[in-house]
Enzyme design. Sequence first.
Site, PDB file in Angstrom:
ATOM      1  N   CYS A 114      -0.010  15.929  10.731  1.00  0.00           N
ATOM      2  CA  CYS A 114      -0.336  15.402  11.822  1.00  0.00           C
ATOM      3  C   CYS A 114      -1.729  14.478  12.087  1.00  0.00           C
ATOM      4  O   CYS A 114      -1.808  13.599  12.675  1.00  0.00           O
ATOM      5  CB  CYS A 114       0.288  15.865  13.323  1.00  0.00           C
ATOM      6  N   HIS A 251      -3.345  10.993  19.028  1.00  0.00           N
ATOM      7  CA  HIS A 251      -1.398  11.975  18.373  1.00  0.00           C
ATOM      8  C   HIS A 251      -0.187  12.731  18.887  1.00  0.00           C
ATOM      9  O   HIS A 251      -1.147  12.622  20.143  1.00  0.00           O
ATOM     10  CB  HIS A 251      -1.721  13.248  17.526  1.00  0.00           C
ATOM     11  N   ASN A 281       7.541  12.559  17.213  1.00  0.00           N
ATOM     12  CA  ASN A 281       6.339  12.886  16.749  1.00  0.00           C
ATOM     13  C   ASN A 281       6.231  12.193  15.387  1.00  0.00           C
ATOM     14  O   ASN A 281       6.677  12.903  14.727  1.00  0.00           O
ATOM     15  CB  ASN A 281       5.613  14.757  17.033  1.00  0.00           C
TER      16      ASN A 281
HETATM   17  O1  UT7 Z   1       1.732  17.557  15.674  1.00  0.00           O
HETATM   18  C1  UT7 Z   1       1.698  18.554  14.845  1.00  0.00           C
HETATM   19  C2  UT7 Z   1       0.935  19.371  15.916  1.00  0.00           C
HETATM   20  N1  UT7 Z   1       2.226  19.846  16.175  1.00  0.00           N
HETATM   21  C3  UT7 Z   1       2.497  20.466  18.257  1.00  0.00           C
HETATM   22  O2  UT7 Z   1       1.338  19.885  18.544  1.00  0.00           O
HETATM   23  C4  UT7 Z   1       3.311  21.153  18.911  1.00  0.00           C
HETATM   24  C5  UT7 Z   1       2.962  22.058  19.860  1.00  0.00           C
HETATM   25  N2  UT7 Z   1       4.034  22.820  20.717  1.00  0.00           N
HETATM   26  C6  UT7 Z   1       4.555  22.020  20.813  1.00  0.00           C
HETATM   27  O3  UT7 Z   1       4.592  21.199  21.704  1.00  0.00           O
HETATM   28  C7  UT7 Z   1       5.071  23.187  22.425  1.00  0.00           C
HETATM   29  O4  UT7 Z   1       5.142  24.289  22.174  1.00  0.00           O
HETATM   30  C8  UT7 Z   1       7.148  22.979  21.906  1.00  0.00           C
HETATM   31  C9  UT7 Z   1       7.253  21.124  23.405  1.00  0.00           C
HETATM   32  C10 UT7 Z   1       7.172  23.078  20.300  1.00  0.00           C
HETATM   33  C11 UT7 Z   1       7.908  24.322  22.448  1.00  0.00           C
HETATM   34  O5  UT7 Z   1       7.445  24.167  24.330  1.00  0.00           O
HETATM   35  P1  UT7 Z   1       7.327  25.694  24.131  1.00  0.00           P
HETATM   36  O6  UT7 Z   1       7.140  24.809  25.635  1.00  0.00           O
HETATM   37  O7  UT7 Z   1       5.960  26.170  23.691  1.00  0.00           O
HETATM   38  O8  UT7 Z   1       8.533  26.452  24.011  1.00  0.00           O
HETATM   39  P2  UT7 Z   1       7.988  27.966  23.466  1.00  0.00           P
HETATM   40  O9  UT7 Z   1       8.241  28.096  21.785  1.00  0.00           O
HETATM   41  O10 UT7 Z   1       7.727  29.013  24.595  1.00  0.00           O
HETATM   42  O11 UT7 Z   1      10.182  28.085  24.022  1.00  0.00           O
HETATM   43  C12 UT7 Z   1      10.214  28.575  25.366  1.00  0.00           C
HETATM   44  C13 UT7 Z   1      11.892  28.518  25.201  1.00  0.00           C
HETATM   45  C14 UT7 Z   1      12.686  29.783  24.035  1.00  0.00           C
HETATM   46  O12 UT7 Z   1      13.419  30.554  24.591  1.00  0.00           O
HETATM   47  P3  UT7 Z   1      13.035  32.033  25.354  1.00  0.00           P
HETATM   48  O13 UT7 Z   1      11.834  32.601  23.831  1.00  0.00           O
HETATM   49  O14 UT7 Z   1      11.727  31.900  26.443  1.00  0.00           O
HETATM   50  O15 UT7 Z   1      14.244  32.393  25.547  1.00  0.00           O
HETATM   51  C15 UT7 Z   1      13.064  29.082  22.786  1.00  0.00           C
HETATM   52  O16 UT7 Z   1      14.110  29.556  22.504  1.00  0.00           O
HETATM   53  O17 UT7 Z   1      12.786  27.617  24.889  1.00  0.00           O
HETATM   54  C16 UT7 Z   1      14.040  27.518  23.813  1.00  0.00           C
HETATM   55  N3  UT7 Z   1      13.758  26.454  22.570  1.00  0.00           N
HETATM   56  C17 UT7 Z   1      14.643  25.410  23.467  1.00  0.00           C
HETATM   57  N4  UT7 Z   1      15.556  25.333  24.596  1.00  0.00           N
HETATM   58  C18 UT7 Z   1      15.874  24.144  24.247  1.00  0.00           C
HETATM   59  C19 UT7 Z   1      13.647  26.193  22.046  1.00  0.00           C
HETATM   60  N5  UT7 Z   1      13.835  25.108  21.576  1.00  0.00           N
HETATM   61  C20 UT7 Z   1      14.767  24.378  22.582  1.00  0.00           C
HETATM   62  C21 UT7 Z   1      15.516  23.606  22.693  1.00  0.00           C
HETATM   63  N6  UT7 Z   1      16.071  23.410  23.966  1.00  0.00           N
HETATM   64  N7  UT7 Z   1      15.894  22.496  21.159  1.00  0.00           N
END
Ligand code: UT7
Length: 324
Positions: A114, A251, A281
């Site tokens: 990225c 980005h 993204n």
């Molecule tokens: O471009 C390269 C660099 N990449 C980035 O900068 C991405 C960086 N990360 C992010 O943008 C965020 O961490 C995400 C958007 C990927 C995820 O957001 P988050 O607030 O960090 O969520 P999380 O990973 O902590 O997940 C929270 C919950 C989890 O459930 P539990 O463990 O709390 O029960 C996940 O299993 O959300 C669940 N979850 C989803 N639920 C519905 C994960 N993906 C999904 C989904 N739909 N698509």
Amino acid sequence: MAVTSIIKGTGSYLPEKVLTNADLEKMVDTTDEWIVQRSGIKERCIAAENETTGMMAIEAAKSAMDAAGFSASDIDGVIVATTTPDRTFPSVAAKVQGELNIPHGLAFDIQAVCTGFVYALATADNFIKMGQAKRILVIGAEKMSSIVDWKDRTTCVLFADGAGAVILEAAENDKGLEGQGIHSTHLYANGSRRELLQTSGGASTTGDAGVIEMQGRDVFKYAVTYMADVVEETLKHNNISSDAIDWLVPHQANIRIIESTAKKLDMPMDKVVVTVDRHGNTSAASIPLALDEAVRDGRIKRGEMLLIEAMGGGLTWGAALVRF
Ligand code: UT7
């Protein structure tokens, strides 16, 4: 008089097919509400079979050449930032050069995921400042949909496809920061955290490209910290405050990361170019896509100061200060 690199034109290409959050609700266990709240993404473009990274790069290059008023014979270098090349080799840059009949100057790909476009911009700027090229086509092009695991809801809702391009031209600048051009670039990597965002394979291991595996929460924390650090360093290096920045062109991974960087800079969101809601993204393509959109709709004007920044797999991160 100092040599600098001026952005002479911008261009982009987006696939026709739009995939909405409602479409994704039918594919994996997710909701529009979750995707919008956690990432800011509402829809994204997904390439068809014939829309390869090379094809999209070529279309973006053509539109940048039109915008700059250059023909192929004016260009003496092509650098493509991509993680999703058409083939392991030759490079996408070689394909762009060959298909557009660009003369036999340098042509190669850069792989910094990225952050790829910032790495490519910095590399092209250095070639120009060393006097080794005069006009370089710098492209970010990605078909991330080809390395997404469409059963993994934690990643398949985020990544998307597209291409953006700029043409840099060597010029003399005797006005310091008031002059047009790339004033500084800042590149970093922390390879000890590479496992946080990687593919499951590659040519010399599994023999295929693999699929994206991401520890989203950890990447998020690094992104917020590294973005804050690198924009601060860029301002300090140039001895300016954020008041001097007309546009933040970040980005586009997550609206929450973008808002956090804008807040750190004390910049209102109406000075930030945001496309993540519609583009998702697109990895190395996201910055030149955002730049081209804001140039074409008249927001970014000649003479304005841009702060460009990105973070991605590697981990890699970087920034550039550019007067457009
Ligand atoms: O471009 C390269 C660099 N990449 C980035 O900068 C991405 C960086 N990360 C992010 O943008 C965020 O961490 C995400 C958007 C990927 C995820 O957001 P988050 O607030 O960090 O969520 P999380 O990973 O902590 O997940 C929270 C919950 C989890 O459930 P539990 O463990 O709390 O029960 C996940 O299993 O959300 C669940 N979850 C989803 N639920 C519905 C994960 N993906 C999904 C989904 N739909 N698509």
